[in-house]
Structures are given as C-alpha cells and as structure tokens.
Scaffold this motif. Sequence first.
Motif: not given
Length: 338
Positions: A132, A136-137, A139, A224
Amino acid sequence: MIGFESREAFSAALADLPEANKVAQAAAQLRQEDLTKPLGSLGRLEDIAIFMASWQGRERPVLERIRAAVFAGNHGVAARGVSAYPPEVTAQMVANFAAGGAAINALADACGAELVIVPIELERPTADFVEEPAMSEEDCLAALNAGASVVEEGLDLLFVGEMGIGNTTPAAALCAQVCNGTAAEWVGAGTGLDMDGIAHKQSVVAQALALHGAHCTDAFETLRRLGGREIAAMAGAILAARIKRIPVLLDGYIVCASIAPLVVDQPRFAAHCLAAHCSMEAAHARLLDWLGLAPLLQLGMRLGEGTGAAVATQLVRSAIAAHNGMATFAEAKVAGVA
C-alpha cells in the motif's frame, strides 16, 4: 514560517518558485573579474561564490548562520530485510545524535553549522509500500511541514541529512519511478548488503513500482506512495529554502532522491542547490547527472546524516573567503588585463 496546508498548497508553492537575484549575481561576477588573479584561476571556488551571492542577494555573500537538519523516520518495508541493520537502529542513532556522538555532530561543529535533529514518529513506521502507499495524505503533509519548519529567516546556508534504516529502498524506488530505468539500475548495497541481499532489494522495489507506478501523477503522490517521512521532510525543507531564497547543499543519494519528484514537476527546482559530494552508493552519480549537478567532492563517503554536505561547507567557506577578502587590481595597485 512556511507551511503547506494541503497537497494543492504544496503543488502551488512548487509551481511558483522565486529565482536567484540577477543583480547580485552580476555584481559578484564583476568582482571576480577584478580580483588579483587570472580570471577563472580559482576554478569552482569562483562559481560557488557567485552562486552564493545570487541566492543571498548580496555581492559579498556571508556564512554567519548555517543550519544542518537531520530527519529520522522508520519504514515498514524494512521488515522485508532490505537493510543490513534492524529497524531499531534508527532510534538508537537518534539517541546518539542527541548525545553528540555521531559523525554529523563532529562535522557540523567543525563547519560551524547549527545542528537540528527531527525524529518523525519513529514508533509508527510507514506502511510497507509493496502492499500500500507508504503514507496517507495527512502523514505526507505532516512530514513536508516538519521539514519546512526548520527553515527560518536569516539562514545563510542549509543542508539536510537523514537517518532511517531501509531508506535507500524508497530512495531507489523514487529514482526508478521519476528518472526512468529499472529497479536494478537504481538499487545498491545501502548499508552493506551482499549480492543476494541486493537482488532481494531489487525485487522489493520492482514490486512497489508495479503497484504504484501508474498512480504517481505528481510530486506529492510520488512522495507519499514511494517515499518516507524523513524523505518527505527533506523535500519540504529544501522547498521552503527555495521559497526563502536560501542556498542548499545536497548531501548523498537519499537527499537527492527526495527532490527528484519535485524536479519532474518543476525542472528548475534544484537551481538553488549545490551537490556536496558523490557518494559510494552506486546510483548517486547517475542521479546527479540526471539532476544536472556536478559534485564538489568525491571522497568515497556513504554514511548519510548530512556528513558529506558538512564537509563541503568548508569549500563554501573558502570560496566566500577568497571572494570577499582578496584585493581588486585597483586596490592592490597591480596592473590588470588590458
């Protein structure tokens, strides 16, 4: 203080970068031409002085305040055995930085740099990017802002470094994604993997590229998905430095990889940067060539932490000392070139 409230704000900042001060650059060039030496006889020291003048906006640049910022982060992909060291070494080395016992402590002190250590959620590694996106956006934004927060007004020079077990793996993935090429072309030994370890690491990077490649549509998304907290933080710091027209010395492979996605979106992004050195990580020379940067030093270093940039700062000091301290032909009453 510079901050990025959203991915759109980050992209907007990247799209609207200030340029060097051409008036100061021209004045510094004229001064170099009038100093008591044959033009060009100090080689790259002359270029460094003019570069520093152009970004500081003054004919005679200074090095009164240098900041070295070392960012630390942990990586979920490290659990796949892509490093010769276990993940807990990241926190142990951060403690060593805090105690003053690491190479960067000694070298930052030697070059007169203020050293700032920024560990970023070491207890919470990024996600395994084989499965994955690494972050995240939220983070990724937090990491970018952690980097930007170290860039204060009044700095004359910035260099950044990193600590994060396994972080040459995301660095290689970033390079393979944005600079083109295969995982094998961008993966190296890192902290000392043997041939089997390198082959395994190449496989891990190839899997990550297969999963994320098509989704890496801009710098933010690439960072990211394939980066890490300390990698995004370095990119945020170097972008904040550009916004404030603060010149930057780039350290090794991982630091340079952190800005590669930004260069894809904004080809002039690295104009405020000098490459401090070329490390022993196999792909660093290729990455510097892709960035269009010639290293100041080639000393066989491969430690990271910003250590190569700390050593290269001494060259910047020498360049500025000669530029500011030498007499002109008129001052010395020496006949110049007719």
